[in-house]
Write an enzyme that holds these catalytic residues in place. Structure first.
Site, mmCIF file in Angstrom:
data_model
loop_
_atom_site.group_PDB
_atom_site.id
_atom_site.type_symbol
_atom_site.label_atom_id
_atom_site.label_comp_id
_atom_site.label_asym_id
_atom_site.label_seq_id
_atom_site.Cartn_x
_atom_site.Cartn_y
_atom_site.Cartn_z
ATOM 1 C CD GLU A 128 50.970 -46.566 -32.438
ATOM 2 O OE1 GLU A 128 50.811 -45.391 -32.030
ATOM 3 O OE2 GLU A 128 50.540 -47.551 -31.824
ATOM 4 C CD GLU A 132 54.325 -45.452 -28.422
ATOM 5 O OE1 GLU A 132 55.412 -46.061 -28.524
ATOM 6 O OE2 GLU A 132 53.642 -45.132 -29.405
HETATM 7 N N1 3HC Z 1 53.995 -34.210 -27.608
HETATM 8 C C1 3HC Z 1 54.032 -32.928 -27.211
HETATM 9 N N2 3HC Z 1 55.151 -32.183 -27.182
HETATM 10 C C2 3HC Z 1 56.288 -32.776 -27.571
HETATM 11 C C3 3HC Z 1 56.333 -34.109 -28.003
HETATM 12 C C4 3HC Z 1 55.108 -34.843 -28.030
HETATM 13 N N3 3HC Z 1 55.052 -36.129 -28.440
HETATM 14 N N4 3HC Z 1 57.602 -34.423 -28.322
HETATM 15 C C5 3HC Z 1 58.338 -33.313 -28.114
HETATM 16 N N5 3HC Z 1 57.541 -32.319 -27.660
HETATM 17 C C6 3HC Z 1 57.931 -30.936 -27.349
HETATM 18 C C7 3HC Z 1 58.905 -30.881 -26.163
HETATM 19 O O1 3HC Z 1 58.207 -30.831 -24.946
HETATM 20 C C8 3HC Z 1 59.678 -29.603 -26.468
HETATM 21 O O2 3HC Z 1 58.857 -28.530 -26.064
HETATM 22 P P1 3HC Z 1 59.543 -27.194 -25.498
HETATM 23 O O3 3HC Z 1 60.419 -26.687 -26.586
HETATM 24 O O4 3HC Z 1 58.385 -26.319 -25.180
HETATM 25 O O5 3HC Z 1 60.329 -27.604 -24.284
HETATM 26 C C9 3HC Z 1 59.740 -29.587 -28.002
HETATM 27 O O6 3HC Z 1 58.702 -30.460 -28.449
HETATM 28 C C10 3HC Z 1 61.052 -30.062 -28.559
HETATM 29 O O7 3HC Z 1 61.364 -31.320 -27.964
HETATM 30 P P2 3HC Z 1 62.847 -31.684 -27.511
HETATM 31 O O8 3HC Z 1 63.431 -30.551 -26.764
HETATM 32 O O9 3HC Z 1 62.773 -33.003 -26.862
HETATM 33 O O10 3HC Z 1 63.574 -31.769 -28.942
HETATM 34 P P3 3HC Z 1 64.665 -32.788 -29.435
HETATM 35 O O11 3HC Z 1 64.958 -32.393 -30.821
HETATM 36 O O12 3HC Z 1 65.769 -32.887 -28.460
HETATM 37 O O13 3HC Z 1 63.958 -34.227 -29.456
HETATM 38 C C11 3HC Z 1 62.226 -35.804 -29.952
HETATM 39 C C12 3HC Z 1 62.889 -34.475 -30.322
HETATM 40 C C13 3HC Z 1 63.192 -36.954 -30.194
HETATM 41 C C14 3HC Z 1 61.006 -35.969 -30.822
HETATM 42 C C15 3HC Z 1 61.852 -35.795 -28.460
HETATM 43 O O14 3HC Z 1 61.127 -34.612 -28.189
HETATM 44 C C16 3HC Z 1 61.000 -36.947 -28.016
HETATM 45 O O15 3HC Z 1 61.523 -38.004 -27.743
HETATM 46 N N6 3HC Z 1 59.684 -36.725 -27.940
HETATM 47 C C17 3HC Z 1 58.759 -37.708 -27.423
HETATM 48 C C18 3HC Z 1 58.458 -38.753 -28.452
HETATM 49 C C19 3HC Z 1 57.463 -39.719 -27.911
HETATM 50 O O16 3HC Z 1 57.528 -40.157 -26.792
HETATM 51 N N7 3HC Z 1 56.498 -40.094 -28.755
HETATM 52 C C20 3HC Z 1 55.495 -41.017 -28.364
HETATM 53 C C21 3HC Z 1 54.375 -40.282 -27.737
HETATM 54 S S1 3HC Z 1 53.136 -41.362 -27.088
HETATM 55 C C22 3HC Z 1 52.286 -41.888 -28.448
HETATM 56 O O17 3HC Z 1 52.620 -41.566 -29.537
HETATM 57 C C23 3HC Z 1 51.098 -42.741 -28.168
HETATM 58 C C24 3HC Z 1 50.594 -43.443 -29.368
HETATM 59 O O18 3HC Z 1 51.055 -44.756 -29.383
HETATM 60 C C25 3HC Z 1 49.111 -43.462 -29.418
#
Ligand code: 3HC
Length: 696
Positions: free
Chosen positions: A105, A125
């Site tokens: 975004e 999301e």
């Molecule tokens: N917020 C907080 N922590 C996050 C995070 C996030 N969005 N995304 C990842 N993390 C943290 C994980 O909890 C993990 O923490 P840890 O090491 O303490 O366990 C660390 O970052 C590494 O994450 P992964 O182990 O998942 O690492 P990968 O490399 O395997 O994957 C990733 C990376 C693809 C970015 C995956 O973490 C992921 O899919 N994250 C979520 C992405 C997501 O859902 N984003 C949307 C959020 S909602 C939003 O943005 C609302 C908006 O529209 C207003």
């Protein structure tokens, strides 16, 4: 000092870098830093263009999920994006890794987007029970059209940079250094005096759908099939629909309202719980980063039946050569034919190219010679579920396997320590329990024996991740975590039939709860004879299931089981109803009406009780591990967060009291509440509290 966003200059171009490891999530400090840096760059007359990028492994991967549900501190992400929107100098997002959610975004607030090759962009999301909350539902359709945006938002799946380029989400793919490429792109924009149209003002891609609004419902119908019971998909559709007729500022406000409603809802809380539980499950007590996994270059799987075949496919799918061993040629041929058929189905579905199918098949070494496992770095036994058979086999395996090979059993119930004892290399032995179909189901229970070496455990975890499973470490007990709890559910399901319910009532209540299928449809799929044989061995009886099996009704494979089958669709069978009613009479049980609510309580509360015992005994490390097992192994609905999280939402006192009542009424000791459940219920606590206390 908290300074996760910095600004530097490359001549007339300002470069703003987000550096907030591990994934540059948009926590408050990042939003504040972005706001300040963009303001500074906007106000500096010597800056002619602005590039925003991310340090480390990825551009911003979204909002900071840990901040959800807490009071939000300004500036919000929307404030940052509105600020960027109004900048009259070219703004360029330079992205790599996984620009996701709020991260994407943010990029859509910029005039242009350039991406490194290999970038995957998306709005995930929905997987957290949410919708994009900072303009994503309005801006993505403006860049790529509703036809592409809607499935992206409803699936939450990211798309590769080259598809993003073709769709118009990205303007250029940068080969070589990303920031250098982005700065060059900025200078090109300046030199060519390209028009600076804000994404919010782009209307071309919406023209068609606005002229034919009825097409919107067709697109929805195509993509919104699996949304039963879920709030977020409906909200996403409502938000995207606004691109047809609602001014963007008003639509963004409404989108935000929908987002905020979802954030505080139970479904999103459950899905966020699962997100973190899955990542926690990767952390195994006693296995730090200093424990290096052993190298796995070759695998061997013993048994080419349904399980063995599926397990070997996992290795071939990621390019690891796999030797598959059977007793006799005929069984081996049958096994390989099934594997080939499975791949062929993927080719027909379009998810695998014929060329890649050929490559995968070439990685198999089918043989009837046990000695062929001598080169394998990991050996997985997947033969008949019988202790003497497994012991005899492990005695042979250890004589052939090379030194340092990991020796795993795919047993679903048996004592892994007892199996390990027949070898002279107990520390190399552990359980790797796959779920059927093993090439599809994501769960992998890794059974830690009492003397399993830490690096063997680390290897199994690493292998699990490599073959795209979600590994969860569990301890040795009958059935481990998943099947032990399943068995608690199965016993109650049988009792409910005797007391008055029919298979379709029980299965119906569970599918309404959100499971893909109920226990009886599942039994029919797996084969009623499997449980029947195992019960005969243990000298126990399940009156109805065993009567069906004795009548040759083994389930789908015989066209009859708890249901009648034409193809794969089940139909209630009056014969089964009669058989059930007769069984009730035979056992002297007076049949009565059983409500849906009772079915859920009777089936799931005993599972929660068993889960509590599993925690007390240390078989699972955390309640979240149990939830992950049930989600990925048995289809517990993600939006209910798994049995332990769900129990917290119901209230542990309510569950404990009902179990006490059941124990009293039935005299069944299994319903006596576990000590942990009692304690938490008395304290007014939750399993989440227990997990926090344990982690502290
Ligand atoms: N917020 C907080 N922590 C996050 C995070 C996030 N969005 N995304 C990842 N993390 C943290 C994980 O909890 C993990 O923490 P840890 O090491 O303490 O366990 C660390 O970052 C590494 O994450 P992964 O182990 O998942 O690492 P990968 O490399 O395997 O994957 C990733 C990376 C693809 C970015 C995956 O973490 C992921 O899919 N994250 C979520 C992405 C997501 O859902 N984003 C949307 C959020 S909602 C939003 O943005 C609302 C908006 O529209 C207003």
């Amino acid at each position: 000092m908290d300074n996760p966003v910095s600004l530097r200059r490359d001549g007339n171009v300002a470069i703003i870098t987000v550096d907030n490891p591990p994934v540059n999530a948009l926590r408050h400090g990042v939003r504040k830093g972005l706001f300040e840096c963009f303001t500074q760059a906007r106000d500096d007359a010597s800056v002619e263009a602005i590039v925003v990028t991310g340090a480390g492994r990825t551009f911003v991967a979204g909002a900071d999920i840990t901040e959800f549900g807490k009071p939000s501190q300004p500036p919000g992400l929307m404030d940052v994006i509105s600020l960027i929107d109004d900048i009259s100098k070219p703004t360029i997002a330079a992205v790599h890794g996984t620009p996701l959610g709020g991260g994407l975004e943010l990029t859509m607030g910029c005039h242009f987007r350039v991406a490194a090759a290999g970038t995957r962009l998306g709005l995930p999301e929905i997987k957290l029970g949410l919708i994009p909350g900072a303009g994503g539902t309005q801006r993505l359709p403006r860049l790529v059209g509703v036809e592409k945006a809607l499935p992206m938002i409803l699936s939450g799946d990211p798309i590769p940079a080259k598809d993003a380029l073709a769709a118009g989400l990205v303007d250029e793919i940068v080969e070589g250094d990303l920031v250098t490429g982005a700065v060059a792109f900025a200078r090109k924009v300046l030199a060519e005096k390209r028009p600076l149209t804000r994404v919010k003002d782009r209307e071309e891609k919406l023209k068609n759908i606005r002229a034919n609004p009825q097409k919107f419902d067709e697109i929805v119908a195509q993509h919104a099939k699996k949304t039963r019971g879920l709030h977020a998909p409906a909200a996403a559709i409502e938000a995207i629909r606004m691109t047809l007729d609602t001014p963007i500022d008003e639509a963004q406000k409404k989108e935000r309202e929908l987002f905020l409603k979802l954030v505080v809802g139970d479904q999103s809380k459950a899905q966020r719980h699962i997100f973190f539980a899955e990542r926690e499950a990767a952390k195994v007590p006693g296995i730090g980063k200093d424990v290096a996994p052993r190298e796995i270059k070759r695998a061997a799987v013993i048994g080419a039946g349904t399980m063995g075949g599926g397990i070997s496919m996992n290795f071939a799918n990621v390019g690891i050569p796999v030797t598959i061993i059977e007793n006799d040629e005929a069984a081996l041929k049958r096994g390989m034919a099934t594997i080939e058929k499975n791949y062929q189905m993927s080719v027909q579905r379009g998810s695998l190219t014929p060329e890649n199918m050929g490559k995968r098949l070439a990685l198999f070494n089918p043989t009837t010679d046990l000695n062929a496992l001598k080169d394998a770095d990991i050996v997985i036994e997947a033969v008949f579920e019988n202790m003497p058979v497994k012991k005899e086999l492990f005695g042979k395996i250890e004589k052939i396997a090379k030194k340092g090979a990991v020796l795993a059993t795919n047993t679903s119930y048996l004592n892994v320590d007892e199996i390990a004892q027949v070898t002279s290399r107990v520390p190399d032995v552990l359980g790797m329990h796959f779920f059927s179909p093993a090439n599809v189901m994501k769960l992998l229970e890794i059974v830690r024996g009492k003397d399993t070496a830490p690096d063997v455990l680390a290897t199994a975890m690493a292998v699990g991740r490599k073959i795209n499973k979600v590994p969860v470490v569990v301890g040795v007990c009958h059935g481990f975590v998943g099947n032990r709890m399943l068995s608690a559910r199965g016993i109650e399901a049988e009792k409910l039939l005797l007391e008055g319910a029919l298979p379709q009532d029980v299965d119906g209540a569970l599918t309404e709860f959100g499971f893909p299928m109920g226990p009886f449809a599942m039994s029919d799929l797996a084969g009623i004879d499997v449980g029947w044989r195992s019960r005969k061995e243990r000298g126990v009886r399940a009156e109805i299931a065993d009567t069906l099996a004795e009548a040759g009704r083994f389930g789908q494979k015989t066209g009859k089981g708890f249901y009648l089958y034409e193809g794969r669709s089940p139909r209630p069978d009056p014969e089964v109803e009669k058989l059930i009613v007769d069984a009730s009479v035979r056992l002297g049980v007076t049949r009565r009406n059983v409500s849906k609510e009772e079915i859920i309580e009777r089936l799931i509360y005993p599972m929660v009780n068993e889960g509590a015992r599993i925690l007390e005994e240390g078989i699972a490390t955390r309640p979240g591990d149990i939830d992950v097992v049930w989600l990925y192994g048995y289809g517990f609905p993600a939006w209910r967060g798994g049995p332990m999280h769900w129990a917290d939402t119901v209230g542990l006192k309510k569950i404990r009291d009902r179990l006490r009542q059941l124990a009293r009424e039935s005299g069944d000791k299994r319903h006596e509440p576990a000590a942990l459940l009692n304690k938490l219920a008395d304290e007014g606590g939750t399993f989440a509290d227990y997990a926090r206390q344990k982690a502290a």
